[in-house]
Design a protein around this motif. Structure first.
Motif, PDB file in Angstrom:
ATOM      1  N   GLY A   4       0.799  -1.207   0.000  1.00 23.25           N
ATOM      2  CA  GLY A   4       0.000   0.000   0.000  1.00 23.25           C
ATOM      3  C   GLY A   4       0.837   1.266   0.000  1.00 23.25           C
ATOM      4  O   GLY A   4       2.064   1.236   0.138  1.00 23.25           O
ATOM      5  N   VAL A   5       0.141   2.389  -0.163  1.00 24.12           N
ATOM      6  CA  VAL A   5       0.770   3.710  -0.146  1.00 24.12           C
ATOM      7  C   VAL A   5       0.204   4.510   1.014  1.00 24.12           C
ATOM      8  O   VAL A   5      -1.013   4.565   1.199  1.00 24.12           O
ATOM      9  CB  VAL A   5       0.503   4.478  -1.459  1.00 24.12           C
ATOM     10  CG1 VAL A   5       1.055   5.900  -1.375  1.00 24.12           C
ATOM     11  CG2 VAL A   5       1.095   3.746  -2.647  1.00 24.12           C
ATOM     12  N   ASP A   6       1.093   5.139   1.763  1.00 24.54           N
ATOM     13  CA  ASP A   6       0.692   6.149   2.745  1.00 24.54           C
ATOM     14  C   ASP A   6       1.077   7.513   2.182  1.00 24.54           C
ATOM     15  O   ASP A   6       2.268   7.810   2.029  1.00 24.54           O
ATOM     16  CB  ASP A   6       1.403   5.937   4.084  1.00 24.54           C
ATOM     17  CG  ASP A   6       0.753   4.861   4.931  1.00 24.54           C
ATOM     18  OD1 ASP A   6      -0.180   4.197   4.441  1.00 24.54           O
ATOM     19  OD2 ASP A   6       1.205   4.667   6.071  1.00 24.54           O
ATOM     20  N   ALA A   7       0.078   8.328   1.839  1.00 25.58           N
ATOM     21  CA  ALA A   7       0.336   9.710   1.453  1.00 25.58           C
ATOM     22  C   ALA A   7       0.303  10.534   2.729  1.00 25.58           C
ATOM     23  O   ALA A   7      -0.715  10.574   3.424  1.00 25.58           O
ATOM     24  CB  ALA A   7      -0.717  10.195   0.468  1.00 25.58           C
ATOM     25  N   VAL A   8       1.416  11.185   3.067  1.00 21.76           N
ATOM     26  CA  VAL A   8       1.505  11.875   4.344  1.00 21.76           C
ATOM     27  C   VAL A   8       1.756  13.369   4.125  1.00 21.76           C
ATOM     28  O   VAL A   8       2.489  13.777   3.234  1.00 21.76           O
ATOM     29  CB  VAL A   8       2.610  11.276   5.244  1.00 21.76           C
ATOM     30  CG1 VAL A   8       2.351   9.801   5.507  1.00 21.76           C
ATOM     31  CG2 VAL A   8       3.990  11.468   4.647  1.00 21.76           C
ATOM     32  N   HIS A   9       1.108  14.155   4.950  1.00 25.93           N
ATOM     33  CA  HIS A   9       1.326  15.599   4.955  1.00 25.93           C
ATOM     34  C   HIS A   9       1.629  16.010   6.380  1.00 25.93           C
ATOM     35  O   HIS A   9       0.949  15.578   7.315  1.00 25.93           O
ATOM     36  CB  HIS A   9       0.100  16.351   4.441  1.00 25.93           C
ATOM     37  CG  HIS A   9       0.228  17.844   4.537  1.00 25.93           C
ATOM     38  ND1 HIS A   9       1.024  18.568   3.676  1.00 25.93           N
ATOM     39  CD2 HIS A   9      -0.303  18.746   5.405  1.00 25.93           C
ATOM     40  CE1 HIS A   9       0.963  19.851   4.006  1.00 25.93           C
ATOM     41  NE2 HIS A   9       0.168  19.988   5.042  1.00 25.93           N
ATOM     42  N   VAL A  10       2.648  16.848   6.557  1.00 24.77           N
ATOM     43  CA  VAL A  10       3.055  17.270   7.888  1.00 24.77           C
ATOM     44  C   VAL A  10       2.421  18.620   8.204  1.00 24.77           C
ATOM     45  O   VAL A  10       2.593  19.596   7.467  1.00 24.77           O
ATOM     46  CB  VAL A  10       4.580  17.372   8.008  1.00 24.77           C
ATOM     47  CG1 VAL A  10       4.970  17.769   9.433  1.00 24.77           C
ATOM     48  CG2 VAL A  10       5.244  16.051   7.630  1.00 24.77           C
ATOM     49  N   VAL A  11       1.666  18.660   9.305  1.00 27.64           N
ATOM     50  CA  VAL A  11       1.055  19.897   9.785  1.00 27.64           C
ATOM     51  C   VAL A  11       1.972  20.468  10.861  1.00 27.64           C
ATOM     52  O   VAL A  11       2.189  19.844  11.906  1.00 27.64           O
ATOM     53  CB  VAL A  11      -0.352  19.632  10.358  1.00 27.64           C
ATOM     54  CG1 VAL A  11      -0.949  20.919  10.916  1.00 27.64           C
ATOM     55  CG2 VAL A  11      -1.250  19.039   9.288  1.00 27.64           C
ATOM     56  N   SER A  12       2.531  21.639  10.599  1.00 27.32           N
ATOM     57  CA  SER A  12       3.493  22.213  11.536  1.00 27.32           C
ATOM     58  C   SER A  12       2.870  23.203  12.511  1.00 27.32           C
ATOM     59  O   SER A  12       3.535  23.679  13.434  1.00 27.32           O
ATOM     60  CB  SER A  12       4.614  22.915  10.761  1.00 27.32           C
ATOM     61  OG  SER A  12       4.089  23.882   9.883  1.00 27.32           O
ATOM     62  N   ARG A  13       1.567  23.514  12.310  1.00 27.28           N
ATOM     63  CA  ARG A  13       0.877  24.432  13.223  1.00 27.28           C
ATOM     64  C   ARG A  13      -0.245  23.681  13.928  1.00 27.28           C
ATOM     65  O   ARG A  13      -0.882  22.795  13.349  1.00 27.28           O
ATOM     66  CB  ARG A  13       0.265  25.619  12.465  1.00 27.28           C
ATOM     67  CG  ARG A  13       1.244  26.350  11.575  1.00 27.28           C
ATOM     68  CD  ARG A  13       0.628  27.640  11.020  1.00 27.28           C
ATOM     69  NE  ARG A  13      -0.720  27.486  10.545  1.00 27.28           N
ATOM     70  CZ  ARG A  13      -1.037  27.074   9.317  1.00 27.28           C
ATOM     71  NH1 ARG A  13      -0.085  26.752   8.457  1.00 27.28           N
ATOM     72  NH2 ARG A  13      -2.304  26.989   8.949  1.00 27.28           N
ATOM     73  N   ALA A  14      -0.486  24.055  15.160  1.00 23.93           N
ATOM     74  CA  ALA A  14      -1.553  23.414  15.920  1.00 23.93           C
ATOM     75  C   ALA A  14      -2.895  24.036  15.566  1.00 23.93           C
ATOM     76  O   ALA A  14      -2.974  25.178  15.112  1.00 23.93           O
ATOM     77  CB  ALA A  14      -1.286  23.571  17.420  1.00 23.93           C
ATOM     78  N   GLY A  15      -3.956  23.233  15.729  1.00 28.30           N
ATOM     79  CA  GLY A  15      -5.295  23.776  15.553  1.00 28.30           C
ATOM     80  C   GLY A  15      -6.087  23.094  14.453  1.00 28.30           C
ATOM     81  O   GLY A  15      -5.526  22.475  13.543  1.00 28.30           O
ATOM     82  N   TYR A  16      -7.424  23.204  14.568  1.00 29.95           N
ATOM     83  CA  TYR A  16      -8.308  22.543  13.609  1.00 29.95           C
ATOM     84  C   TYR A  16      -8.142  23.107  12.202  1.00 29.95           C
ATOM     85  O   TYR A  16      -8.247  22.387  11.210  1.00 29.95           O
ATOM     86  CB  TYR A  16      -9.768  22.680  14.059  1.00 29.95           C
ATOM     87  CG  TYR A  16     -10.075  21.902  15.323  1.00 29.95           C
ATOM     88  CD1 TYR A  16     -10.010  20.510  15.325  1.00 29.95           C
ATOM     89  CD2 TYR A  16     -10.416  22.555  16.502  1.00 29.95           C
ATOM     90  CE1 TYR A  16     -10.279  19.789  16.475  1.00 29.95           C
ATOM     91  CE2 TYR A  16     -10.691  21.839  17.660  1.00 29.95           C
ATOM     92  CZ  TYR A  16     -10.619  20.460  17.642  1.00 29.95           C
ATOM     93  OH  TYR A  16     -10.881  19.745  18.787  1.00 29.95           O
ATOM     94  N   ARG A  17      -7.916  24.428  12.092  1.00 32.30           N
ATOM     95  CA  ARG A  17      -7.808  25.025  10.763  1.00 32.30           C
ATOM     96  C   ARG A  17      -6.605  24.456  10.012  1.00 32.30           C
ATOM     97  O   ARG A  17      -6.709  24.116   8.821  1.00 32.30           O
ATOM     98  CB  ARG A  17      -7.674  26.538  10.870  1.00 32.30           C
ATOM     99  CG  ARG A  17      -7.493  27.223   9.511  1.00 32.30           C
ATOM    100  CD  ARG A  17      -7.507  28.734   9.630  1.00 32.30           C
ATOM    101  NE  ARG A  17      -8.811  29.217  10.088  1.00 32.30           N
ATOM    102  CZ  ARG A  17      -9.091  30.501  10.257  1.00 32.30           C
ATOM    103  NH1 ARG A  17      -8.158  31.427  10.039  1.00 32.30           N
ATOM    104  NH2 ARG A  17     -10.295  30.872  10.664  1.00 32.30           N
ATOM    105  N   GLY A  51       4.342  18.320  13.539  1.00 28.63           N
ATOM    106  CA  GLY A  51       5.693  18.658  13.941  1.00 28.63           C
ATOM    107  C   GLY A  51       6.445  19.376  12.845  1.00 28.63           C
ATOM    108  O   GLY A  51       5.875  19.852  11.864  1.00 28.63           O
ATOM    109  N   VAL A  52       7.753  19.426  12.984  1.00 32.51           N
ATOM    110  CA  VAL A  52       8.627  20.011  11.970  1.00 32.51           C
ATOM    111  C   VAL A  52       8.729  19.012  10.813  1.00 32.51           C
ATOM    112  O   VAL A  52       8.980  17.822  11.051  1.00 32.51           O
ATOM    113  CB  VAL A  52      10.013  20.316  12.551  1.00 32.51           C
ATOM    114  CG1 VAL A  52      10.932  20.914  11.483  1.00 32.51           C
ATOM    115  CG2 VAL A  52       9.889  21.248  13.747  1.00 32.51           C
ATOM    116  N   PRO A  53       8.524  19.431   9.550  1.00 38.68           N
ATOM    117  CA  PRO A  53       8.419  18.475   8.445  1.00 38.68           C
ATOM    118  C   PRO A  53       9.604  17.510   8.324  1.00 38.68           C
ATOM    119  O   PRO A  53       9.397  16.291   8.183  1.00 38.68           O
ATOM    120  CB  PRO A  53       8.284  19.372   7.218  1.00 38.68           C
ATOM    121  CG  PRO A  53       7.609  20.599   7.738  1.00 38.68           C
ATOM    122  CD  PRO A  53       8.173  20.800   9.107  1.00 38.68           C
ATOM    123  N   GLY A  54      10.834  18.014   8.349  1.00 38.35           N
ATOM    124  CA  GLY A  54      11.981  17.129   8.169  1.00 38.35           C
ATOM    125  C   GLY A  54      12.034  16.017   9.200  1.00 38.35           C
ATOM    126  O   GLY A  54      12.011  14.824   8.852  1.00 38.35           O
TER     127      GLY A  54
END
Length: 270
Positions: A161-174, A203-206
């Protein structure tokens, strides 16, 4: 076994253990793709402390390593005059794939190859059991959609399978909603995805992607990210230095992302 076609898998070797790890990975890739394995050592008189004969012996050892690790692989060892980055970038014009070791991750030659090749570049890591999904880093750039397309092909070839991942570096629902929209748009642009799920990391993307790489079979990403860096983006440099699994840096025509549909959005994991 599939009959090898004309575009080879090219592996650069330099006499190090990292170079031999690249040979073993390249041999597996060549056989699974039905390609010739071209093992290349770039020879420069100024940089070589030993003779040209020693360089040829290095190639013979690499070829024997490939054949021991992957029976049936067809090998074409080549000693090519010139600096490693120039040689491998030129060969990438007609290659299916370029595979290199990470002997010195921050070296100028390795950065040049990863950033400027004309085909995907795989940076091999040390021996570790193949497990986990194909992980594709998605950041909203056209390059990451190209990476997701390549990830779909690699996963289909491996039957995983494939996991497409996106890193959210800011907190919050938006920020999370924006991340889900980026994932949905990228996944909608790659209809050939099968057995895929979208995942948000925080977290931090890297560093976040380095952690994800420890549980992946391979990790795929664009080399420049949303900043359009001239060479490598900061995230790509982080993965080049610290990635825990083979890392594929994508090259080729960028694929524009399509609009997010409600159907694709509902398929994402929270």
């Amino acid at each position: 076994m599939r009959i090898p076609t004309t575009s080879p898998v090219v592996v650069g070797v330099d006499g190090t253990a990292a170079g031999l790890a690249a040979v073993r990975l390249g041999a597996r890739e060549a056989v699974s793709r039905g390609r010739l394995l071209r093992i290349v050592h770039a020879f420069t008189w100024a940089a070589e402390s030993d003779s040209r004969l020693a360089a040829e012996q290095l190639l013979d050892e690499a070829a024997a390593t490939a054949q021991r690790s992957t029976p049936g692989v067809r090998v074409d060892p080549q000693l090519v005059d010139g600096p490693p980055d120039r040689v491998l970038i030129q060969l990438s014009r007609t290659a299916e794939l370029v595979v290199v070791g990470n002997t010195v991750p921050d070296s100028a030659a390795l950065v040049q190859i990863v950033a400027r090749a004309f085909c995907p570049v795989v940076v091999a890591r040390g021996p570790r059991p193949p497990s986990g999904p194909v992980v594709a880093a998605v950041d909203g750039s056209p390059w990451s959609v190209q990476g997701l397309r390549l990830a779909a092909l690699e996963a289909r070839r491996r039957g995983i399978g494939v996991d497409a991942v996106h890193v959210v570096s800011r907190a919050g629902y938006r920020a999370e909603d924006e991340g889900r929209a980026i994932l949905a748009a990228a996944m909608a642009a790659v209809p050939e995805l099968r057995r895929a799920r979208g995942r948000l990391l925080s977290g931090v993307p890297g560093p976040a992607l380095v952690r994800a790489s420890s549980r992946a079979r391979i990790l795929v990403l664009g080399p420049r990210g949303t900043s359009g860096a001239a060479m490598l983006g900061s995230v790509a440099r982080h993965l080049l230095r610290q990635g825990a699994c083979p890392t594929v840096f994508v090259h080729g025509p960028a694929v524009p992302a399509r609009r997010t549909s409600s159907k694709s959005s509902s398929a994402l994991a929270g």
